[in-house]
Design an enzyme around this catalytic site. Structure first.
Site, PDB file in Angstrom:
ATOM      1  N   GLU A 192      30.384  43.241  35.774  1.00 26.85           N
ATOM      2  CA  GLU A 192      30.807  42.410  34.486  1.00 26.85           C
ATOM      3  C   GLU A 192      29.659  41.549  33.855  1.00 26.85           C
ATOM      4  O   GLU A 192      29.601  41.977  32.686  1.00 26.85           O
ATOM      5  CB  GLU A 192      31.871  41.556  34.837  1.00 26.85           C
ATOM      6  CG  GLU A 192      33.459  41.929  35.153  1.00 26.85           C
ATOM      7  CD  GLU A 192      34.502  41.261  35.614  1.00 26.85           C
ATOM      8  OE1 GLU A 192      35.604  41.559  35.489  1.00 26.85           O
ATOM      9  OE2 GLU A 192      34.221  39.957  35.777  1.00 26.85           O
TER      10      GLU A 192
ATOM     11  N   ALA B 277      42.445  35.637  43.312  1.00 26.53           N
ATOM     12  CA  ALA B 277      43.120  34.451  43.141  1.00 26.53           C
ATOM     13  C   ALA B 277      44.435  34.342  43.781  1.00 26.53           C
ATOM     14  O   ALA B 277      44.932  33.626  44.352  1.00 26.53           O
ATOM     15  CB  ALA B 277      42.809  33.982  41.535  1.00 26.53           C
TER      16      ALA B 277
END
Length: 458
Positions: free
Chosen positions: A179, A325
């Site tokens: 990213e 997460a």
């Protein structure tokens, strides 16, 4: 007068205010317990978006939220900004240092301290030269070095030397490295194209180095190929099966090959936070804590380890629970439920992970998604990435602010946080060193969990 017995409520100490720690604390909000949450900072951090702070897309305030504000309505919770140094499981105390040194006793302990950078034995030499992305300070340092490279090139009249300034090496092909590599050239060539007079920003060069056979190794191979193709279209040079042997000021070495680059960013490895080693529990070779099926550690059912620090086997497939997460959230809630079951004198249950998939973005209109055997790349995966990250951000203000910043960047190609907060200074001159060719015999004898990093949830 008869003696009255005062019953003390159990004290639950939580180390770490990340996804797992906050999930555990909120799951105990109505429980008859006293909670002490310890974190070295005063904020909860959304780590999957750190690279956007590093690339000047978002300000750090958009991906953080004060822990005290998140728990302000929870009367049984107390927050301490301090460093949890170690745990004495025999005496059931946490040793902390936060301007004071003290011992905090516990009846139950939940450790969610996360991971730290792993420079494979070269922390002192390489860390000053190749910052990683684990904290707000890390992201702001990466941003400072990225933006300063263009400022230094602008001052240098010898344009033949600009290539060194405009070459950025990212080490590590996991989600963070991919990213970051994808967004750096976009920021340079689109957001800064008319800002400099002596620099050709279109000559910005990004090199992504990965030691394994492919980037995004935790994703299906088809998505790894798609991500590599997307990076190539953005002008990123991807080199796999490439082991960095030395980092020095102004260059990265791969064996005998020297790559000149004044800016090097690290995304190649992580290891468990040091406090995990004080628990007396078995560790993987990367320092993660091997836990029991209920997430407690062997011999101490009152101590739970959750989140990225925990090496947790999935119940449905022979894999580790990934560092996403949803995994940390589920583990935090499970640990809280096991405490409540103990208080109710009911048997504990093993942890069951619900796979919500993984996401990564490789730039504008480019993304990859894997969910329960379903894979997707391109435009739809990118939009899914945007939506899910907005939903997972803590706080309405942060969601609205990030949405506005992304809309602004989408339509104008501008970056809203191009702040160099620290004056430019000379690069560190720590001596370089060579990376060992193979792990030690001791490492090979230890159980291995995959090096994990925050992967975008799906």
């Amino acid at each position: 007068m008869k003696n009255q017995t005062v019953t003390r409520r159990p004290r639950v100490v939580i180390i770490g205010g990340g996804f797992g720690g906050i999930a555990a604390a909120t799951a105990l909000r109505k429980a008859p317990v006293d909670i002490v949450l310890i974190d070295r900072t005063n904020h909860h951090l959304f780590q999957p978006l750190l690279y956007q702070v590093a690339s000047a897309v978002l300000p750090s305030s958009d991906i953080t939220r004060p822990i005290r504000r998140m728990l302000r309505g929870q009367q049984n919770a107390r927050v301490l900004m301090a460093e949890a140094e170690s745990v004495d499981t025999a005496r059931r105390v946490v040793i902390v240092n936060g301007g004071f040194r003290d011992e905090i006793p516990y009846d139950y302990l939940i450790v969610s301290a996360g991971l730290q950078h792993n420079y494979f034995g070269h922390d002192a030499d390489w860390a000053p030269l190749a910052p990683g992305l684990k904290s707000v300070a890390d992201a702001e340092e990466v941003r400072r070095r990225f933006l300063t490279a263009f400022e230094e090139a602008e001052k240098n009249e010898d344009t033949s030397r600009h290539a060194d300034y405009l070459t950025f090496v990212v080490i590590g092909g996991g989600p963070t490295g991919v990213e970051l590599s994808g967004i750096l050239p976009s920021t340079a060539r689109a957001a800064m194209r008319d800002d400099f007079r002596n620099v050709k920003v279109e000559e910005t060069r990004v090199i992504l180095l990965e030691g394994g056979s492919r980037i995004l190794p935790d994703f299906p191979e088809k998505l790894s190929r798609a991500a590599a193709a997307d990076l190539a279209e953005l002008g990123v040079t991807v080199r796999t099966n490439t082991r960095v042997t030395k980092i020095e000021p102004g260059a990265v070495w791969i064996g005998e090959e020297r790559i000149p680059a004044r800016s090097v960013f690290w995304a190649a490895g992580t290891k468990g936070a040091g406090i995990g080693g004080t628990l007396g529990a078995p560790l993987t070779r990367t320092g993660q804590v091997l836990v029991e099926p209920d997430l407690s550690i062997p011999g101490h059912p009152e101590v739970f380890v959750i989140g990225d620090l925990a090496a947790v086997r999935r119940h449905d497939v022979d894999q580790w629970v990934p560092a996403v997460a949803p995994g940390a959230n589920q583990e935090g809630r499970h640990a809280a439920r096991m405490i409540l079951r103990d208080m109710a004198r009911t048997p504990r249950l093993p942890f069951r992970y619900f796979d919500k998939g993984m996401l990564a973005t490789i730039g504008r209109h480019r993304g990859v998604m894997a969910f329960r055997g379903i894979t997707m790349s391109g435009y739809l995966a990118w939009w899914a990435w945007l939506l899910i990250h907005i939903l997972y951000l803590a706080g309405f203000r942060n969601r609205m602010s990030v949405m506005f910043e992304w809309m602004y960047a989408y339509f104008t190609f501008e970056r809203g946080s191009r702040l160099i907060s620290v004056p430019p200074h000379a690069p560190a001159t720590a001596p370089s060193a060579s990376l060992p060719a193979s792990p030690s015999a001791m490492d090979a004898a230890l159980p291995s969990a995959p090096a994990r990093e925050p992967v975008a949830p799906a």
